[in-house]
Write a protein that holds these residues in place. Structure first.
Motif, PDB file in Angstrom:
ATOM      1  N   PHE A 101       0.828  -1.204   0.000  1.00 59.06           N
ATOM      2  CA  PHE A 101       0.000   0.000   0.000  1.00 59.06           C
ATOM      3  C   PHE A 101       0.864   1.256   0.000  1.00 59.06           C
ATOM      4  CE2 PHE A 101      -3.071   3.040   2.033  1.00 59.06           C
ATOM      5  CZ  PHE A 101      -3.872   3.162   0.897  1.00 59.06           C
ATOM      6  N   GLU A 102       2.063   1.162   0.549  1.00 64.27           N
ATOM      7  CA  GLU A 102       2.974   2.310   0.471  1.00 64.27           C
ATOM      8  C   GLU A 102       3.373   2.587  -0.974  1.00 64.27           C
ATOM      9  OE1 GLU A 102       5.429   2.791   4.508  1.00 64.27           O
ATOM     10  OE2 GLU A 102       5.570   0.756   3.702  1.00 64.27           O
ATOM     11  N   VAL A 103       3.528   1.541  -1.780  1.00 61.90           N
ATOM     12  CA  VAL A 103       3.749   1.727  -3.218  1.00 61.90           C
ATOM     13  C   VAL A 103       2.557   2.457  -3.828  1.00 61.90           C
ATOM     14  CG1 VAL A 103       3.905   0.525  -5.443  1.00 61.90           C
ATOM     15  CG2 VAL A 103       5.344  -0.206  -3.523  1.00 61.90           C
ATOM     16  N   ALA A 104       1.350   2.023  -3.462  1.00 59.10           N
ATOM     17  CA  ALA A 104       0.135   2.663  -3.992  1.00 59.10           C
ATOM     18  C   ALA A 104       0.041   4.125  -3.548  1.00 59.10           C
ATOM     19  CB  ALA A 104      -1.096   1.883  -3.543  1.00 59.10           C
ATOM     20  N   LEU A 105       0.413   4.403  -2.300  1.00 56.10           N
ATOM     21  CA  LEU A 105       0.360   5.785  -1.804  1.00 56.10           C
ATOM     22  C   LEU A 105       1.335   6.691  -2.555  1.00 56.10           C
ATOM     23  CD1 LEU A 105       0.160   5.187   2.066  1.00 56.10           C
ATOM     24  CD2 LEU A 105      -1.636   6.163   0.610  1.00 56.10           C
ATOM     25  N   ALA A 106       2.424   6.123  -3.043  1.00 52.35           N
ATOM     26  CA  ALA A 106       3.401   6.908  -3.795  1.00 52.35           C
ATOM     27  C   ALA A 106       2.924   7.188  -5.216  1.00 52.35           C
ATOM     28  CB  ALA A 106       4.740   6.179  -3.829  1.00 52.35           C
ATOM     29  N   CYS A 107       1.974   6.380  -5.698  1.00 53.42           N
ATOM     30  CA  CYS A 107       1.409   6.637  -7.021  1.00 53.42           C
ATOM     31  C   CYS A 107       0.550   7.896  -6.965  1.00 53.42           C
ATOM     32  CB  CYS A 107       0.582   5.442  -7.487  1.00 53.42           C
ATOM     33  SG  CYS A 107       1.565   3.942  -7.762  1.00 53.42           S
ATOM     34  N   HIS A 108       0.255   8.436  -8.133  1.00 49.09           N
ATOM     35  CA  HIS A 108      -0.467   9.701  -8.189  1.00 49.09           C
ATOM     36  C   HIS A 108      -1.978   9.510  -8.229  1.00 49.09           C
ATOM     37  CE1 HIS A 108       3.563  10.212 -10.229  1.00 49.09           C
ATOM     38  NE2 HIS A 108       3.689  10.824  -9.056  1.00 49.09           N
ATOM     39  N   TYR A 109      -2.410   8.294  -8.550  1.00 51.83           N
ATOM     40  CA  TYR A 109      -3.828   7.921  -8.531  1.00 51.83           C
ATOM     41  C   TYR A 109      -3.919   6.474  -8.065  1.00 51.83           C
ATOM     42  CZ  TYR A 109      -4.361  12.065 -11.503  1.00 51.83           C
ATOM     43  OH  TYR A 109      -4.322  13.347 -11.998  1.00 51.83           O
ATOM     44  N   MET A 156      -8.713  -2.490   5.566  1.00 43.96           N
ATOM     45  CA  MET A 156      -9.884  -1.642   5.330  1.00 43.96           C
ATOM     46  C   MET A 156     -10.477  -1.980   3.967  1.00 43.96           C
ATOM     47  SD  MET A 156      -9.947   2.542   5.118  1.00 43.96           S
ATOM     48  CE  MET A 156      -9.540   2.743   6.858  1.00 43.96           C
ATOM     49  N   LYS A 157     -11.799  -2.074   3.909  1.00 49.41           N
ATOM     50  CA  LYS A 157     -12.474  -2.376   2.648  1.00 49.41           C
ATOM     51  C   LYS A 157     -12.346  -1.197   1.688  1.00 49.41           C
ATOM     52  CE  LYS A 157     -15.810  -5.632   4.626  1.00 49.41           C
ATOM     53  NZ  LYS A 157     -17.243  -5.942   4.857  1.00 49.41           N
ATOM     54  N   ALA A 158     -12.405  -1.526   0.397  1.00 47.36           N
ATOM     55  CA  ALA A 158     -12.175  -0.519  -0.630  1.00 47.36           C
ATOM     56  C   ALA A 158     -13.151   0.647  -0.543  1.00 47.36           C
ATOM     57  CB  ALA A 158     -12.253  -1.172  -2.014  1.00 47.36           C
ATOM     58  N   ALA A 159     -14.420   0.367  -0.275  1.00 47.94           N
ATOM     59  CA  ALA A 159     -15.407   1.444  -0.223  1.00 47.94           C
ATOM     60  C   ALA A 159     -15.083   2.440   0.888  1.00 47.94           C
ATOM     61  CB  ALA A 159     -16.811   0.862  -0.027  1.00 47.94           C
ATOM     62  N   ARG A 160     -14.675   1.912   2.046  1.00 42.21           N
ATOM     63  CA  ARG A 160     -14.285   2.791   3.146  1.00 42.21           C
ATOM     64  C   ARG A 160     -13.029   3.574   2.781  1.00 42.21           C
ATOM     65  NH1 ARG A 160     -14.728   6.417   7.046  1.00 42.21           N
ATOM     66  NH2 ARG A 160     -13.213   6.148   8.743  1.00 42.21           N
ATOM     67  N   ALA A 161     -12.066   2.920   2.144  1.00 42.85           N
ATOM     68  CA  ALA A 161     -10.835   3.600   1.740  1.00 42.85           C
ATOM     69  C   ALA A 161     -11.132   4.727   0.757  1.00 42.85           C
ATOM     70  CB  ALA A 161      -9.862   2.594   1.132  1.00 42.85           C
ATOM     71  N   GLN A 162     -12.076   4.501  -0.138  1.00 42.74           N
ATOM     72  CA  GLN A 162     -12.444   5.561  -1.080  1.00 42.74           C
ATOM     73  C   GLN A 162     -13.102   6.739  -0.359  1.00 42.74           C
ATOM     74  OE1 GLN A 162     -15.672   4.767  -3.789  1.00 42.74           O
ATOM     75  NE2 GLN A 162     -14.861   6.150  -5.362  1.00 42.74           N
ATOM     76  N   SER A 163     -13.917   6.414   0.652  1.00 43.50           N
ATOM     77  CA  SER A 163     -14.643   7.481   1.360  1.00 43.50           C
ATOM     78  C   SER A 163     -13.714   8.412   2.119  1.00 43.50           C
ATOM     79  CB  SER A 163     -15.681   6.866   2.312  1.00 43.50           C
ATOM     80  OG  SER A 163     -15.050   6.290   3.453  1.00 43.50           O
ATOM     81  N   ILE A 164     -12.513   7.944   2.471  1.00 47.86           N
ATOM     82  CA  ILE A 164     -11.561   8.807   3.177  1.00 47.86           C
ATOM     83  C   ILE A 164     -10.380   9.186   2.270  1.00 47.86           C
ATOM     84  CG2 ILE A 164     -12.217   7.990   5.464  1.00 47.86           C
ATOM     85  CD1 ILE A 164      -9.735   6.230   5.493  1.00 47.86           C
ATOM     86  N   GLU A 165     -10.601   9.023   0.945  1.00 45.39           N
ATOM     87  CA  GLU A 165      -9.694   9.524  -0.094  1.00 45.39           C
ATOM     88  C   GLU A 165      -8.374   8.768  -0.206  1.00 45.39           C
ATOM     89  OE1 GLU A 165      -9.367  13.780  -0.193  1.00 45.39           O
ATOM     90  OE2 GLU A 165     -11.449  14.049   0.388  1.00 45.39           O
ATOM     91  N   LEU A 166      -8.314   7.571   0.355  1.00 42.61           N
ATOM     92  CA  LEU A 166      -7.136   6.745   0.115  1.00 42.61           C
ATOM     93  C   LEU A 166      -7.196   6.100  -1.256  1.00 42.61           C
ATOM     94  CD1 LEU A 166      -6.715   5.058   3.624  1.00 42.61           C
ATOM     95  CD2 LEU A 166      -5.221   6.785   2.588  1.00 42.61           C
ATOM     96  N   LEU A 167      -8.401   5.972  -1.810  1.00 45.68           N
ATOM     97  CA  LEU A 167      -8.597   5.502  -3.179  1.00 45.68           C
ATOM     98  C   LEU A 167      -9.356   6.573  -3.951  1.00 45.68           C
ATOM     99  CD1 LEU A 167      -9.703   1.779  -2.593  1.00 45.68           C
ATOM    100  CD2 LEU A 167      -7.441   2.580  -3.302  1.00 45.68           C
ATOM    101  N   ASP A 168      -9.047   6.680  -5.258  1.00 45.78           N
ATOM    102  CA  ASP A 168      -9.731   7.676  -6.089  1.00 45.78           C
ATOM    103  C   ASP A 168     -10.999   7.137  -6.718  1.00 45.78           C
ATOM    104  OD1 ASP A 168      -7.794   9.995  -6.087  1.00 45.78           O
ATOM    105  OD2 ASP A 168      -6.472   8.393  -6.756  1.00 45.78           O
TER     106      ASP A 168
END
Length: 489
Positions: A101-109, A156-168
Motif C-alpha cells: 500500500f505504500e507503493v500505492a500511496l506513492a502513485c499519483h492515482y 480496510m475495505k475498498a469502499a471505506r478507503a475511497q470514502s476517506i480519499e485513500l482511493l480515487d
C-alpha cells in the motif's frame, strides 16, 4: 521476470508477477525501479502498476528482515515512483498491505475493484510503515483516520478507503480494462502529477490534544509495545514537518522498531504460526471434509464458548445438555457473552441475534445424527468421556468427526470405545474458548489424514491458530504449565 512492461498506445503497463502474494522481494523492487526509470524516456504519457494472480502487492518480503539490506530499498523505490514526471496509477485487487500500500500511496492515482482491501498492518509485527506510509496516509485520509489504520493494523475495505480519499475510484469488471479506461479519461484532460508528499496538513485543523489522547489510549491498549507510540510520533511529524523531515524520522524509528526485542518476538510468532499449520508427512492431495453443521456436548463455559466460535463463522450448532435446566443455563451464558461484545461496540445487536439463532439446543443425542462434527466438552474424566463417545458412535452418521475437548485425557483410549477410531481426534480449546486463539489438534494413533486435514482447516475457518500434538500427558500447553508454575514458585 517478476516485473514486465508493455506500452499500450500512450499507456505504459507495469505488471508485477511474484506469486503467491507479489511480495516486494529484491527482484520486484529492482524491476520496479528499472521500469519506472525506463518509462521516463519512452513514448508513454501515463503509467499503470498492476499485479497478476490473486492480489496486488500484499506486503514487503519479511523474510529479508534481519538480513543484509539489498538495494534498491523500498523507500528509494517508493520515492522514485512519487517523483515520476509521468502520472502513475496503482490498480489494486485482492489486498494492498504494508509496503504494497505504500507503493500505492506513492502513485499519483489509486483505483481498486470493490472487493479489494488496503492496510498498513506493520504494527502487528512490532513495526511501523517504513516507506512513507506514516507521512502519506495522514496527508490523504486525515490524521485520525491514518492513526486508526496504522495503530490497529486492520485491513480496510475498498469502499471505506475511497470514502476517506485513500482511493480515487472503484472499478467494476476487469481491473486492467478499468484501469486503462480510467487512464484514458485522465489523458483526455491532460492529467496532473498529484504527489501526496506535496500535500500539507493544517495544524490548526487538528483537534487539540489529539496526539496525547492517542498516546494515553495506546499505552493501555498496547502496553509494552513501542511501535504504536512511534507511529503517533511519525504522524505528528507529518503535521508539523515537511515530508523530507518526516521521512527521515520515520526511517529512524522504523530501524529502532526493527532491532527491538518486541518486533523480533512478534516476527518469530508470525513465522511460527504459519509453520504450525504445515503438517509433515501429510500428503498434499489430502482433502478436508466439508463441515456444514456441528454438535457440541456440554453447555458450560467451555462448551458455550466453543459453540460461539462456529456460530460466528456461520456454521449451525446443535448444543446438547443433560436436561432443560442445564441447557437454558448454557444458552444464558452464550447470550451474556454476546451481550458483553455488543456493549463494547464490537458487534451490533442484530448480528448478535443472528449468531444466537445459529445455535439450537437439545437434550437428545438423536439430534446429532446428521452433524458433520461433534465436539465433546464434558467433565474431565476418562470414563465419562468414553460413555459419551459410545453414544456418539451409535447415533452419528458414518464419516462424522468425533472430537474431544480434553486437556489431559488419552485420545487413543477414548477412540477404543468406538467402531471408528479413524474419525476420532482431540480439539483442545483454551478458556475462554470464544476468545483464545490457540487450538491444540491432538492426533491419535488411528486418526485418518482426512480427519486431521479437516481439523486444521476448520480451525482456520473459526479464526483459531491450530497446533498439532500427539497423545501425551497434557499435550503441549498443559505439559508446559507444570514446570512453568514450578519455576515461577
Amino acid at each position: 521476470m517478476t516485473v514486465t512492461y508493455d506500452l499500450q498506445n500512450k499507456i505504459g503497463v507495469i505488471t508485477i508477477n511474484n506469486p503467491p502474494v507479489n511480495a516486494l522481494s529484491q527482484p520486484v523492487r529492482e524491476g520496479l525501479k528499472g521500469t519506472i526509470e525506463k518509462a521516463q524516456h519512452d513514448d508513454s504519457e501515463l503509467l499503470i502498476i498492476i499485479c497478476t494472480g490473486r492480489t496486488f502487492i500484499a506486503g514487503a518480503d519479511i523474510s529479508e528482515f534481519g538480513k543484509m539490506p539489498m538495494e534498491p530499498s523500498l523507500p528509494d523505490v517508493v520515492n522514485l515512483i512519487e517523483a515520476s514526471a509521468k502520472p502513475v496509477i496503482a490498480a489494486i485487487h485482492g489486498t494492498a498491505l504494508g509496503g504494497g500500500f505504500e507503493v500505492a500511496l506513492a502513485c499519483h492515482y489509486r483505483i481498486a475493484v470493490p472487493s479489494a482491501k488496503i492496510g498498513l498492518p506493520e504494527v502487528k509485527l512490532g513495526l511501523l510503515p517504513g516507506a512513507g506510509g506514516t507521512q502519506r496516509a495522514p496527508r490523504l485520509a486525515g490524521v485520525k483516520n491514518a492513526l486508526d489504520l496504522m495503530t490497529s493494523g486492520h485491513p480496510m475495505k475498498a469502499a471505506r478507503a475511497q470514502s476517506i480519499e485513500l482511493l480515487d475510484s472503484l472499478v467494476e469488471g476487469n481491473l486492467l480494462t478499468g484501469a486503462i479506461e480510467f487512464a484514458n479519461t485522465l489523458l483526455a484532460d491532460n492529467p496532473e502529477v498529484r504527489r501526496v508528499g506535496d500535500i500539507t496538513i493544517d495544524p490548526a485543523q487538528i483537534e487539540p490534544g489529539l496526539f496525547d489522547a492517542y498516546r494515553a489510549r495506546l499505552a493501555k491498549r498496547a502496553r509494552g509495545q513501542i511501535a504504536p507510540q512511534k507511529i503517533v510520533a511519525c504522524v505528528a511529524a507529518a503535521v508539523n514537518q515537511p515530508i523530507n523531515k518526516g521521512l527521515e524520522l520515520e526511517r529512524k524509528l522504523f530501524v529502532e522498531c526493527l532491532l527491538s526485542p518486541e518486533s523480533q518476538g512478534l516476527r518469530h510468532l508470525f513465522f511460527a504460526e504459519r509453520k504450525a499449520v504445515k503438517i509433515n508427512g501429510l500428503p498434499k492431495e489430502t482433502r478436508a471434509k466439508a463441515i456444514q453443521s456441528v454438535g457440541i456436548i456440554g453447555g458450560g463455559t467451555m462448551g458455550g464458548g466453543i459453540a460461539m466460535n462456529f456460530a460466528n463463522a456461520g456454521i449451525p450448532v446443535t448444543l446438547l445438555e443433560i436436561d432443560e435446566q442445564a441447557l437454558q443455563r448454557g444458552k444464558d451464558i452464550i447470550a451474556s457473552n454476546y451481550g458483553i461484545t455488543v456493549n463494547k461496540g464490537k458487534l451490533s445487536g442484530a448480528e448478535a441475534e443472528k449468531r444466537l439463532g445459529m445455535i439450537r439446543g437439545t437434550t437428545s443425542y438423536d439430534h446429532l445424527a446428521e452433524v458433520d462434527l461433534v465436539i465433546e466438552a464434558v467433565f474431565e474424566d476418562l470414563a465419562i468421556k468414553q460413555t459419551v463417545f459410545k453414544q456418539l458412535d451409535a447415533v452419528c452418521k458414518p464419516g462424522a468427526i468425533l472430537a474431544s475437548n480434553t486437556s489431559y485425557q488419552d485420545i487413543d483410549a477414548i477412540a477404543t470405545v468406538t467402531r471408528r477410531p479413524q474419525d476420532v481426534i482431540g480439539l483442545h480449546f483454551f478458556s475462554p474458548a470464544n476468545v483464545m486463539k490457540l487450538l491444540e489438534v491432538v492426533r491419535g494413533d488411528k486418526t485418518s489424514d482426512e480427519v486431521l486435514a479437516t481439523a486444521m482447516d476448520i480451525a482456520k475457518q473459526i479464526n483459531k491458530v491450530p497446533v498439532l500434538s500427539r497423545v501425551c500427558y497434557g499435550f503441549i500447553g498443559n505439559r508446559m504449565l507444570r514446570p512453568y508454575a514450578r519455576e515461577a514458585q
